[in-house]
Scaffold this active site. Structure first.
Site, short mmCIF file in Angstrom:
data_model
loop_
_atom_site.label_atom_id
_atom_site.label_comp_id
_atom_site.label_asym_id
_atom_site.label_seq_id
_atom_site.Cartn_x
_atom_site.Cartn_y
_atom_site.Cartn_z
NE ARG A 167 -3.67 10.54 0.49
CZ ARG A 167 -2.35 10.73 0.38
NH1 ARG A 167 -1.87 11.93 0.07
NH2 ARG A 167 -1.51 9.75 0.53
CB SER A 246 -7.37 5.23 3.40
OG SER A 246 -6.22 4.46 3.13
CD GLU A 345 -8.50 9.20 1.37
OE1 GLU A 345 -7.54 8.88 2.08
OE2 GLU A 345 -8.70 8.73 0.23
C1 LIG Z 1 -9.10 0.48 -3.43
C2 LIG Z 1 -8.83 1.96 -3.34
C3 LIG Z 1 -7.53 2.40 -3.13
C4 LIG Z 1 -7.26 3.79 -3.06
N1 LIG Z 1 -5.97 4.19 -2.85
C5 LIG Z 1 -5.69 5.50 -2.78
C6 LIG Z 1 -4.33 5.95 -2.57
O1 LIG Z 1 -3.42 5.14 -2.47
N2 LIG Z 1 -4.12 7.27 -2.48
C7 LIG Z 1 -5.12 8.20 -2.63
O2 LIG Z 1 -4.84 9.40 -2.56
N3 LIG Z 1 -6.39 7.81 -2.85
C8 LIG Z 1 -6.70 6.50 -2.92
N4 LIG Z 1 -7.99 6.09 -3.12
C9 LIG Z 1 -9.06 7.10 -3.21
C10 LIG Z 1 -9.45 7.46 -4.66
O3 LIG Z 1 -9.12 6.43 -5.54
C11 LIG Z 1 -8.79 8.72 -5.15
O4 LIG Z 1 -9.13 9.79 -4.31
C12 LIG Z 1 -9.19 9.06 -6.59
O5 LIG Z 1 -8.43 10.14 -7.06
C13 LIG Z 1 -10.66 9.38 -6.72
O6 LIG Z 1 -10.93 9.45 -8.11
P1 LIG Z 1 -12.37 9.27 -8.69
O7 LIG Z 1 -12.30 9.62 -10.13
O8 LIG Z 1 -12.88 7.92 -8.36
O9 LIG Z 1 -13.16 10.39 -7.88
P2 LIG Z 1 -14.67 10.35 -7.39
O10 LIG Z 1 -14.79 9.35 -6.30
O11 LIG Z 1 -15.60 10.23 -8.52
O12 LIG Z 1 -14.78 11.80 -6.75
C14 LIG Z 1 -14.11 12.14 -5.56
C15 LIG Z 1 -14.34 13.62 -5.27
O13 LIG Z 1 -13.66 14.41 -6.25
C16 LIG Z 1 -14.62 15.18 -6.98
N5 LIG Z 1 -14.23 15.13 -8.38
C17 LIG Z 1 -13.99 14.02 -9.12
N6 LIG Z 1 -13.62 14.37 -10.35
C18 LIG Z 1 -13.64 15.72 -10.40
C19 LIG Z 1 -13.38 16.68 -11.40
N7 LIG Z 1 -12.99 16.34 -12.63
N8 LIG Z 1 -13.52 18.00 -11.09
C20 LIG Z 1 -13.91 18.38 -9.86
N9 LIG Z 1 -14.17 17.51 -8.86
C21 LIG Z 1 -14.04 16.20 -9.13
C22 LIG Z 1 -15.96 14.54 -6.75
O14 LIG Z 1 -16.99 15.50 -6.90
C23 LIG Z 1 -15.81 14.04 -5.33
O15 LIG Z 1 -16.00 15.09 -4.43
C24 LIG Z 1 -8.31 4.73 -3.20
C25 LIG Z 1 -9.61 4.26 -3.40
C26 LIG Z 1 -9.87 2.90 -3.49
C27 LIG Z 1 -11.26 2.43 -3.74
#
Ligand SMILES: Cc1cc2nc3c(=O)[nH]c(=O)nc-3n(C[C@H](O)[C@H](O)[C@H](O)COP(=O)(O)OP(=O)(O)OC[C@H]3O[C@@H](n4cnc5c(N)ncnc54)[C@H](O)[C@@H]3O)c2cc1C
Length: 352
Positions: A167, A246, A345
């Site tokens: 992670r 998480s 996280e």
């Molecule tokens: C119900 C649920 C289940 C989940 N299950 C998992 C799982 O099984 N495994 C897991 O690893 N994660 C899980 N997650 C966490 C999350 O979905 C992941 O981390 C996902 O990749 C975040 O993507 P996002 O586009 O929503 O990022 P955001 O929430 O929009 O951003 C997260 C971070 O990444 C940065 N960021 C986003 N996009 C970019 C980019 N293009 N360039 C630079 N920085 C960027 C943002 O600035 C921020 O710091 C879960 C979340 C939820 C709500």
């Protein structure tokens, strides 16, 4: 010069899965790389911080909002390039992650099937090396195209430069905010078998009587397991739906620290997973439950998911302050019981 359609004081709560928090001081939707580059130039010229928002599934926005220029990534496009049994799939940062996984499974390209159902967009997957059910994107990422906000140059980083760990990555650990991911290339196995070996998935497939699972079978199994934990956001009336998934990382500790936790636990069944570097990963969910917190436990408008110990859920009327106070209560409880401080996280934006 690309014209920027900048909006001011844009509420962010509805753009996050937790659904709490204040406004972005400045906000732009970027549908192409030129807009991202122009936004970076605008922020740099004014000495304003730049924040990248994807699907908002791993951010917690402070109630007071964020005094920065938030760039909402909406770059789209998917390409594939086949070579010798492998296929390099390049997806723009704004592509919805699970739709990409579905597409790769439909094409019988192995490598992402266990990552089905994770919310968010492609561009965030390298940031925390998204992983689940026996796969991490670091298994398949071969290149990340990104804007370096220190130099203003767009470059393609090989996987070795991404510093992937559990992670974690160089993007998150070494230089948070420095890189804006524009596209990611995953090397998948054309016609390859699915990744098996994760106990929950294997059990689910066995119960279905599936002996030689396809990629589609594994995707269906992962989605079914995740739905049972409210970890797929496709049910608009699920009372556990407003979360970041998480909320805490599984702690990875050295041998001495594990011995100390073990002695305090006095329970030989405490889950532990030895890592290749000699350290041991413990289960944050187990520690939380054994520190006395139960699924569904509430503190006013926030609480633990009724189906997943690691998820903190925001209910109607919740504010970010409530979420963070509840998270601290859990951290304090686990610390007092086991001497381990759990690390959140999701990323916190703004002053809590
Ligand atoms: C119900 C649920 C289940 C989940 N299950 C998992 C799982 O099984 N495994 C897991 O690893 N994660 C899980 N997650 C966490 C999350 O979905 C992941 O981390 C996902 O990749 C975040 O993507 P996002 O586009 O929503 O990022 P955001 O929430 O929009 O951003 C997260 C971070 O990444 C940065 N960021 C986003 N996009 C970019 C980019 N293009 N360039 C630079 N920085 C960027 C943002 O600035 C921020 O710091 C879960 C979340 C939820 C709500």
């Amino acid at each position: 010069m690309t014209a920027l359609d900048i909006r001011e004081r844009v509420p962010l709560a509805a753009l996050t899965t937790l659904g709490v928090g204040g406004e972005a001081r400045w906000f732009v939707e970027a549908r192409d790389e030129a807009t991202v580059i122009a936004a970076h130039g605008w922020a740099r010229a004014r000495g304003v911080g730049l924040r990248v928002l994807g699907g908002g599934s791993n951010v917690v926005v402070a109630d007071a909002g964020v005094e920065a220029f938030v760039v909402h990534l909406a770059l789209r496009g998917i390409d594939s390039d086949r070579t010798d049994g492998a296929v390099d799939v390049t997806a723009a940062a704004g592509e919805p992650w699970d739709a990409l996984v579905q597409l790769t499974v439909e094409h019988a390209w192995a490598g992402l099937e266990c990552l089905s159902g994770i919310p968010g967009l492609v561009g965030a997957t390298p940031i925390q090396n998204v992983g689940a059910y026996g796969q991490e994107v670091s298994d398949t990422v071969v290149a990340v195209r990104a804007l370096d906000t220190e130099t203003g140059v767009v470059t393609t980083l090989p996987a070795a430069a991404c510093g992937f760990a559990y992670r974690d990555s160089a993007f998150k650990r070494d230089a948070p905010g420095r890189w804006v991911v524009l596209a990611v290339t995953y090397r998948l196995r054309a016609g390859g078998p699915p990744t098996l070996g994760y106990a929950d998935v294997d059990r689910h497939l066995a119960r279905q009587g599936i002996g030689a699972p396809t990629l589609g079978d594994v995707r269906a199994a992962v989605l079914a397991i995740r739905r049972g934990k409210s970890m797929v956001l496709d049910d608009p009336v699920d009372p556990n739906r407003r979360s970041c998934g998480s909320f805490f990382l599984n702690p990875i500790l050295d041998a001495d620290a594990v011995a100390s936790v073990s002695a305090r636990a006095g329970d030989a069944t405490m889950p532990r997973w030895p890592q290749s570097d000699g350290r041991v990963k413990l289960s944050a969910a187990w520690l939380i439950e054994h520190a006395g917190f139960a699924r569904g436990e509430r503190a006013g408008p926030v609480g633990l998911s009724t189906r997943h110990t690691l998820a903190i859920v925001a209910h109607d009327g919740a504010r970010t302050a409530d979420v963070l106070a509840f998270a601290r209560r859990i951290q304090d409880g686990v610390d007092a019981r086991f001497g381990v401080r759990l690390t959140p996280e999701p990323v916190l934006w703004g002053q809590a």
